[in-house]
Design an enzyme around this catalytic site. Sequence first.
Site, mmCIF file in Angstrom:
data_model
loop_
_atom_site.group_PDB
_atom_site.id
_atom_site.type_symbol
_atom_site.label_atom_id
_atom_site.label_comp_id
_atom_site.label_asym_id
_atom_site.label_seq_id
_atom_site.Cartn_x
_atom_site.Cartn_y
_atom_site.Cartn_z
ATOM 1 N N SER A 7 -7.013 9.608 11.068
ATOM 2 C CA SER A 7 -6.627 10.940 10.603
ATOM 3 C C SER A 7 -6.765 11.002 9.082
ATOM 4 O O SER A 7 -6.425 10.044 8.387
ATOM 5 C CB SER A 7 -5.170 11.185 11.012
ATOM 6 N N CYS A 40 15.576 14.856 15.627
ATOM 7 C CA CYS A 40 16.619 15.809 15.969
ATOM 8 C C CYS A 40 16.189 16.563 17.219
ATOM 9 O O CYS A 40 15.130 17.182 17.232
ATOM 10 C CB CYS A 40 16.780 16.776 14.810
ATOM 11 N N ASN A 100 3.625 2.997 12.606
ATOM 12 C CA ASN A 100 3.948 3.977 11.567
ATOM 13 C C ASN A 100 5.369 3.903 11.042
ATOM 14 O O ASN A 100 5.661 4.379 9.953
ATOM 15 C CB ASN A 100 3.665 5.396 12.072
HETATM 16 C C1 PLP Z 1 0.347 6.056 14.241
HETATM 17 C C2 PLP Z 1 0.096 7.528 14.272
HETATM 18 N N1 PLP Z 1 -0.681 8.054 15.236
HETATM 19 C C3 PLP Z 1 -0.941 9.360 15.304
HETATM 20 C C4 PLP Z 1 -0.423 10.237 14.387
HETATM 21 C C5 PLP Z 1 -0.755 11.689 14.491
HETATM 22 O O1 PLP Z 1 -1.724 12.055 13.529
HETATM 23 P P1 PLP Z 1 -1.880 13.583 13.065
HETATM 24 O O2 PLP Z 1 -0.705 13.891 12.202
HETATM 25 O O3 PLP Z 1 -3.179 13.594 12.303
HETATM 26 O O4 PLP Z 1 -1.946 14.416 14.276
HETATM 27 C C6 PLP Z 1 0.402 9.749 13.362
HETATM 28 C C7 PLP Z 1 1.027 10.670 12.401
HETATM 29 O O5 PLP Z 1 2.104 10.434 11.914
HETATM 30 C C8 PLP Z 1 0.653 8.353 13.297
HETATM 31 O O6 PLP Z 1 1.423 7.832 12.355
#
Ligand code: PLP
Length: 388
Positions: free
Chosen positions: A204, A330, A156
């Site tokens: 998600s 933070c 991410n």
């Molecule tokens: C790689 C990854 N896994 C899990 C999540 C968590 O997902 P959610 O925001 O739907 O709880 C995120 C959210 O930023 C993510 O980028």
Amino acid sequence: MKNIYLDNSATTQVDPQVAEEMVKYMVEKYGNPSSIHLYGQQAKYALDDAREKVAKVINAGIKNIFFTSGGTEADNWAIRGIIEMNIRKNEKAHIVISKYEHSAVFETCRMLEKKYPELITVTYLKPSSLGYITPEQVEDAINNDTKLVSVMHVNNEIGNINDIGSIGKFCRDKGIIFHTDAVQSYSKVPIDVKAMNIDILSASAHKIYGPKGVGMLFVRSKVEIYPLLFGGQQEQGLRNGTENLPGIIGFAKAAEIAQNAYETDIPRIGTLKKKLYELISGSVDNIIVNGDIDKGYNGILNLSFEGVEGESLLLALDLEGVCVSTGSACSAGSVKPSRVLLSIGVSEEMAQSSIRFSIGRFNTMEEIEFAAESVIKAVERLRSMSWM
Ligand SMILES: Cc1ncc(COP(=O)(O)O)c(C=O)c1O
């Protein structure tokens, strides 16, 4: 100029077509899928149809899709649901994950090893300096107690795409369960759970122009997972509770749109990322690219600007209406550098100087040009202040 949203990996705008579809399931077809009457039947039909659409994106069967409240829940359930099976048998379990997993996976593993020090051990793999986890690393890390490997598909923060097909194949051959966090890749990078030997996968809706608060866990039929919530036998009795039907409908609509728009969306987003990088790197010196810019996911560009604090740059851009993010978190008044960037060997200083630009379907070339111009001006100003 209107505000420019370049934080699409944090969340996305709900596609208006998605919102329209969801409203129908709040004000007209608001039945409970478990009810027997007309409203219930309508809802049940819509739930089945949504499950099929969400499953299709990853070539899964409908009985293998379990709706959740989002990616975090899906990740937590994946790890805990598998390991709980071993804990109940008082059996040792070794888990292999990467150091740059999302906190939803990372913190769940940390909790388990702290709570069950006699039973649970976790190996945290260090990604390469370009930002990859390889099947060879997984092979080196496993032992006779390894029950679960979890490696994310798209990271991410830096956008690297891991070769989960090879990791999946290795795990399947060894009889080890393989989970992948596909929250950033679902419907953006091709996934075939069968061809890639994936046992469990999290996704998600709000990362794909769907609503917040809904996601899913794919679980292969032969994998035994402990229930997440107990109750009225929804989701095959594994994740009980009345389904969030409007959310699920929105998720399915978003998945359907993304699948149909894939051929146009993804290359167009890639062109925007390339342009953004060209414009910034053409005018700003002493920057580093974090991750694999050429082979990474088209929508994520992570740059560190030497001598510039990421937070200050973010705030300067915000004043211009350009919304981006830093990887820093933070906590207790101090800004901590990103765990992901540190894991790929970026220095603390450069990690504190990083900005993630994440581009999405609704961004335009005009926005990218304006954003690049704002970055160039802000970096110049911040550097002149700090080097005075
Ligand atoms: C790689 C990854 N896994 C899990 C999540 C968590 O997902 P959610 O925001 O739907 O709880 C995120 C959210 O930023 C993510 O980028």
